[in-house]
Write a protein that holds these residues in place. Structure first.
Motif, PDB file in Angstrom:
ATOM      1  N   GLU A 126       0.829  -1.208   0.000  1.00  0.00           N
ATOM      2  CA  GLU A 126       0.000   0.000   0.000  1.00  0.00           C
ATOM      3  C   GLU A 126       0.864   1.259   0.000  1.00  0.00           C
ATOM      4  O   GLU A 126       0.593   2.218  -0.729  1.00  0.00           O
ATOM      5  N   GLN A 127       1.903   1.252   0.836  1.00  0.00           N
ATOM      6  CA  GLN A 127       2.790   2.418   0.858  1.00  0.00           C
ATOM      7  C   GLN A 127       3.515   2.590  -0.480  1.00  0.00           C
ATOM      8  O   GLN A 127       3.775   3.719  -0.916  1.00  0.00           O
ATOM      9  N   ALA A 128       3.860   1.472  -1.119  1.00  0.00           N
ATOM     10  CA  ALA A 128       4.540   1.538  -2.417  1.00  0.00           C
ATOM     11  C   ALA A 128       3.588   1.760  -3.578  1.00  0.00           C
ATOM     12  O   ALA A 128       4.041   1.928  -4.725  1.00  0.00           O
ATOM     13  N   GLN A 129       2.281   1.747  -3.315  1.00  0.00           N
ATOM     14  CA  GLN A 129       1.267   1.941  -4.345  1.00  0.00           C
ATOM     15  C   GLN A 129       1.414   0.910  -5.462  1.00  0.00           C
ATOM     16  O   GLN A 129       1.418   1.220  -6.654  1.00  0.00           O
ATOM     17  N   LEU A 130       1.565  -0.354  -5.040  1.00  0.00           N
ATOM     18  CA  LEU A 130       1.707  -1.466  -5.978  1.00  0.00           C
ATOM     19  C   LEU A 130       0.678  -2.538  -5.642  1.00  0.00           C
ATOM     20  O   LEU A 130       0.359  -2.763  -4.466  1.00  0.00           O
ATOM     21  N   SER A 131       0.208  -3.191  -6.666  1.00  0.00           N
ATOM     22  CA  SER A 131      -0.620  -4.374  -6.456  1.00  0.00           C
ATOM     23  C   SER A 131       0.290  -5.594  -6.365  1.00  0.00           C
ATOM     24  O   SER A 131       1.486  -5.540  -6.695  1.00  0.00           O
ATOM     25  N   GLU A 132      -0.284  -6.704  -5.941  1.00  0.00           N
ATOM     26  CA  GLU A 132       0.531  -7.915  -5.822  1.00  0.00           C
ATOM     27  C   GLU A 132       1.014  -8.391  -7.191  1.00  0.00           C
ATOM     28  O   GLU A 132       2.144  -8.884  -7.312  1.00  0.00           O
ATOM     29  N   GLU A 133       0.204  -8.216  -8.232  1.00  0.00           N
ATOM     30  CA  GLU A 133       0.622  -8.623  -9.572  1.00  0.00           C
ATOM     31  C   GLU A 133       1.768  -7.741 -10.077  1.00  0.00           C
ATOM     32  O   GLU A 133       2.723  -8.242 -10.692  1.00  0.00           O
ATOM     33  N   GLN A 134       1.684  -6.433  -9.815  1.00  0.00           N
ATOM     34  CA  GLN A 134       2.768  -5.543 -10.234  1.00  0.00           C
ATOM     35  C   GLN A 134       4.066  -5.866  -9.506  1.00  0.00           C
ATOM     36  O   GLN A 134       5.146  -5.879 -10.117  1.00  0.00           O
ATOM     37  N   TRP A 135       3.948  -6.129  -8.198  1.00  0.00           N
ATOM     38  CA  TRP A 135       5.164  -6.485  -7.471  1.00  0.00           C
ATOM     39  C   TRP A 135       5.733  -7.797  -7.973  1.00  0.00           C
ATOM     40  O   TRP A 135       6.959  -7.931  -8.107  1.00  0.00           O
TER      41      TRP A 135
END
Length: 553
Positions: A183-192
């Motif tokens: 959430e802090q990185a503004q990423l979804s699990e797929e993007q990560w």
């Protein structure tokens, strides 16, 4: 006054030993991207396995174990891919060892600082060289507990160092920890997950001189055609003879394109690396090769016409031009940059500031003097205590990146870089140069004065201005004082050459009569100056008589 530490001698920085250029792989088909991902994932798995074996060997690793690892990998890819994997593994392990040593040194510095401050009384004032005691009993108690924590960490780190154990994360420890803070990185699990897989792929190959186009594994022709040697398990994906896959994309390096083309035409070694930028959805190809060391000019040659002193700061570069005698010339110049935002933005800001500095120095045909900075031991939390703003300021200065960029960019423009010891440059510059260089039309900052101090040290001149032996003999100053002939209004601002006579010395003797009607060197007494009745000449002491005159006249 405390004892000053020994200063390092200024030296000319050696140029870069290698170069790298990058170009985008445009117009890749879906099949091309699929093959690149499959090859990268397969080789990445082999690289992870090899790294695990290398870390397990520790300090007992030798060339025989290296050969065994390479033979084991060759069965699942090829000998050239295996050689690139084992070499990259060895470099990664060596980098982890250097980082481990830096961590140990940081822990040792923290333990020494806390132990020293705990030995002092609460509230005792410190000096410039050593901090004082802690401000309160509560802080003293908290730091005494932290001392035991750091001591335990230091003991564990030393044990790992002695045993040769290192911690390495393929893909990056920062990206791994980001998985817990999406959430802090503004990423979804797929993007990560996409970034994590891209970071763990292995698509790089070392060059070989004498082979076709300088690399048999990842081959790039002078026309820009890119092809890969597929590993044995993926040989069925080949679309060209000899188990190769040719990409539809073409590359054309805009920077150093002619140098790269000359190397591949002559079959000289060129290393390549392919990687994916998942944030932009792009693929890139990076080419790199070594170059012979650039022959540096002697230090005396770099000093001949003066140079540009540069002071590095967290948000700008302060520069001032100096002549060969250490005199500031013209006005100070500032090259600002903004280090907020992404890493790409910060890198672009540094490059933009450096290129403006280099072009300014190039116009004057001068070398650049810069401090040989190293803030490894200056960022510790225990040394600066609650000065979080100052610690953040030091950490924000891009020392290593700026130094590497400056050396490589200056080498391209033929500009010499002189590195000096950074000790006391800011302090002595502000003490001895800030006020004399400030006028009603110019406000000199501490950073501008530090640039002058850096330049004078690079030229071999002292930074500190010595006290004149007599009040009326103004050695080394040519500008007159504002009001009278004394120095109570402050130092003069212009420095003269060492051989220039002072204003209280005797004037040099000019042969010839002291008349405006006869030129120097002419006249009856031009050769025989003793005929002049001046003090110190024999004419004053010779006996003489007046000729008798007839009284009738």
């Amino acid at each position: 006054m405390g004892v000053l530490r020994e200063m390092a001698v200024p030296f000319v920085v050696v140029g870069p030993s290698g170069v790298a250029v990058r170009d985008r792989l445009k117009h890749l088909t879906v099949e091309d991207e699929k093959v690149l991902r499959l090859v990268g994932d397969h080789l990445g798995t082999l690289a992870s396995r090899d790294l695990k074996a290398r870390c397990a060997a520790g300090l007992d690793h030798d060339t025989e174990q290296w050969a065994q690892r390479k033979r084991a990998l060759t069965e699942e890819c090829s000998s050239r891919w295996a050689g690139s994997i084992t070499k990259a593994t060895h470099d990664q392990w060596a980098l982890a060892r250097r980082g481990q040593l830096a961590h140990i040194q940081g822990l040792e510095a923290g333990v020494r600082t806390i132990a020293h401050r705990l030995s002092l009384a609460v509230g005792e004032k410190g000096g410039k060289r050593a901090p004082g005691g802690y401000a309160s009993r509560w802080e003293w108690h908290a730091k005494s507990r932290r001392l035991y924590v750091l001591a335990d960490r230091l003991e564990a780190a030393r044990a790992d160092w002695d045993a040769g154990r290192v911690g390495v994360v393929r893909g990056g420890e920062r990206l791994l920890n980001t998985r817990h803070h999406l959430e802090q990185a503004q990423l979804s699990e797929e993007q990560w997950r996409a970034r994590w897989q891209a970071g763990r792929r292995f698509l790089q190959a070392d060059g070989e001189s004498g082979k076709r186009f300088g690399n048999e594994t990842i081959r790039v022709t002078p026309e820009g055609e890119v092809s890969l040697k597929l590993p044995a398990p993926l040989a069925h994906l080949a679309n060209a003879p000899h188990g190769r896959y040719v990409l539809t994309a073409r590359v054309a390096f805009a920077h150093r394109g002619e140098q790269w083309r000359d190397r591949v035409t002559a079959n000289r070694a060129v290393a390549y690396r392919i990687h994916e930028d998942t944030a932009r959805g792009r693929w890139y190809l990076t080419a790199s090769w070594t170059i012979p060391p650039v022959k540096t000019v002697p230090l005396a040659t770099a000093r001949a016409n003066g140079l540009v002193g540069v002071d590095t700061n967290a948000d700008h570069l302060a520069a001032w031009r100096l002549d060969a005698h250490g005199n500031p010339v013209g006005e100070p110049v500032r090259f600002g940059y903004d280090l907020s935002g992404t890493a790409a933005h910060r890198d672009a800001q540094v490059r933009h500031a450096l290129i403006r500095l280099l072009h300014w120095a190039k116009r004057h045909s001068l070398a650049i003097a810069i401090e040989d900075l190293d803030f490894t031991a200056e960022k510790t939390r225990e040394k600066h205590g609650r000065r979080k703003k100052f610690r953040k300021l030091i950490s924000g200065i891009p020392v290593s990146r700026l130094r590497a960029r400056l050396v490589s960019m200056a080498s391209e423009l033929g500009i010499t870089i002189v590195a000096v010891d950074p000790a006391y440059t800011s302090r002595w510059g502000a003490q001895h140069w800030q006020k004399p260089l400030t006028s009603t039309h110019r406000t000199t900052t501490r950073h501008d004065a530090a640039a002058v101090a850096i330049g004078r040290r690079a030229l071999g001149h002292p930074i500190r201005l010595g006290v004149p032996p007599r009040p009326l003999r103004h050695w080394g100053r040519t500008a007159p004082p504002p009001h009278d002939r004394s120095d109570r209004v402050g130092h003069r601002t212009v420095q003269a050459r060492p051989g220039t006579p002072g204003c209280e010395e005797l004037r040099p003797r000019i042969p010839g009569p002291r008349t405006r009607s006869v030129r120097a060197g002419c006249g009856a007494n031009a050769e025989y100056q003793d005929a002049q009745h001046r003090g110190g000449h024999p004419a004053e002491h010779e006996s003489w008589h007046q000729d008798s005159l007839p009284l009738s006249l």
